[in-house]
Design a protein around this motif. Structure first.
Motif, PDB file in Angstrom:
ATOM      1  N   TYR A   7     -12.603  -4.788  -6.508  1.00 42.92           N
ATOM      2  CA  TYR A   7     -11.382  -4.276  -5.875  1.00 42.92           C
ATOM      3  C   TYR A   7     -10.357  -3.907  -6.945  1.00 42.92           C
TER       4      TYR A   7
ATOM      5  N   ARG B 132     -11.506  -0.712  -8.685  1.00 47.15           N
ATOM      6  CA  ARG B 132     -12.054   0.253  -7.727  1.00 47.15           C
ATOM      7  C   ARG B 132     -11.986   1.693  -8.207  1.00 47.15           C
ATOM      8  N   ASP B 133     -11.166   1.966  -9.201  1.00 48.75           N
ATOM      9  CA  ASP B 133     -11.131   3.324  -9.748  1.00 48.75           C
ATOM     10  C   ASP B 133     -12.468   3.686 -10.413  1.00 48.75           C
TER      11      ASP B 133
ATOM     12  N   ARG C 148      -9.064   5.725  -5.503  1.00 46.78           N
ATOM     13  CA  ARG C 148      -7.724   5.698  -6.129  1.00 46.78           C
ATOM     14  C   ARG C 148      -6.872   4.635  -5.458  1.00 46.78           C
ATOM     15  N   ARG C 149      -6.032   4.040  -6.262  1.00 47.01           N
ATOM     16  CA  ARG C 149      -5.060   3.073  -5.752  1.00 47.01           C
ATOM     17  C   ARG C 149      -3.912   3.849  -5.118  1.00 47.01           C
ATOM     18  N   ASN C 150      -3.222   3.224  -4.166  1.00 48.20           N
ATOM     19  CA  ASN C 150      -2.113   3.894  -3.475  1.00 48.20           C
ATOM     20  C   ASN C 150      -1.062   4.407  -4.438  1.00 48.20           C
ATOM     21  N   SER C 151      -0.769   3.628  -5.474  1.00 50.40           N
ATOM     22  CA  SER C 151       0.269   4.055  -6.417  1.00 50.40           C
ATOM     23  C   SER C 151      -0.178   5.269  -7.241  1.00 50.40           C
ATOM     24  N   GLN C 152      -1.493   5.500  -7.360  1.00 49.39           N
ATOM     25  CA  GLN C 152      -2.003   6.641  -8.105  1.00 49.39           C
ATOM     26  C   GLN C 152      -2.066   7.899  -7.241  1.00 49.39           C
ATOM     27  N   ALA C 153      -2.002   7.729  -5.934  1.00 45.08           N
ATOM     28  CA  ALA C 153      -2.142   8.871  -5.033  1.00 45.08           C
ATOM     29  C   ALA C 153      -0.942   9.801  -5.118  1.00 45.08           C
ATOM     30  N   ASN C 154       0.219   9.275  -5.478  1.00 41.35           N
ATOM     31  CA  ASN C 154       1.425  10.110  -5.528  1.00 41.35           C
ATOM     32  C   ASN C 154       1.593  10.789  -6.848  1.00 41.35           C
TER      33      ASN C 154
END
Length: 156
Positions: free
Chosen positions: A141, A144-145, A150-156
């Protein structure tokens, strides 16, 4: 090193271990298996070992390649393994029966260590192994990248 490559060695090492586990399960097709409170042989045991061999092989390939399915199959296999080990510990005397059957003909060993002692040792070992599985799931977890998630913070 990019975020996608972090954890690569760990996941590939785990993939090799799961591949060896798949091979071991295939070599164990003739052996007995604990299933729903009973120790079964024959077709039931072969199916049990084959299912684990298939899951471990799929997990090995998926972890090696870092595919998204590897992330999810790790969760699914861990849940199945946990339930399987818990049924071994908590349904009737399945583990004690399995120990007695495995040691049949080795009475000298049973004179050194009792079935109750072996039962306690194996119970602790099973609990530790299940906790290690869940620790690896936590690591997956965290990394996971590696699987392209992608982590939520990386999505933006």
């Amino acid at each position: 090193m990019t975020g996608e490559r972090k954890g690569r060695f760990t996941f590939r090492f785990a993939a090799v271990c799961f591949g060896l586990s798949a091979l071991w399960e295939l070599l164990s097709l003739q052996g007995e298996a604990p299933l729903f409170g009973q120790v079964v042989g024959g077709t039931g045991a072969a199916v049990y070992h084959f299912v684990y061999a298939a899951l471990f092989a799929w997990l090995a390939v998926s972890l090696w390649s870092g595919s998204r399915s590897g992330y999810y199959i790790l969760f699914a296999t861990t849940i199945l393994y946990t339930v399987d080990r818990l049924q071994l510990l908590f349904i009737d005397d399945t583990l004690a029966t399995l120990i007695r059957r495995q040691l049949a003909g080795n009475e000298q060993l049973l004179q050194l260590v009792s079935v109750n002692d072996l039962l306690q040792i194996l119970t602790v070992a099973i609990i530790v192994i299940v906790l290690c599985w869940w620790g690896f799931v936590g690591y997956a977890y965290y990394r996971r990248d590696y699987f392209g998630i992608r982590r939520n913070s990386q999505a933006n």
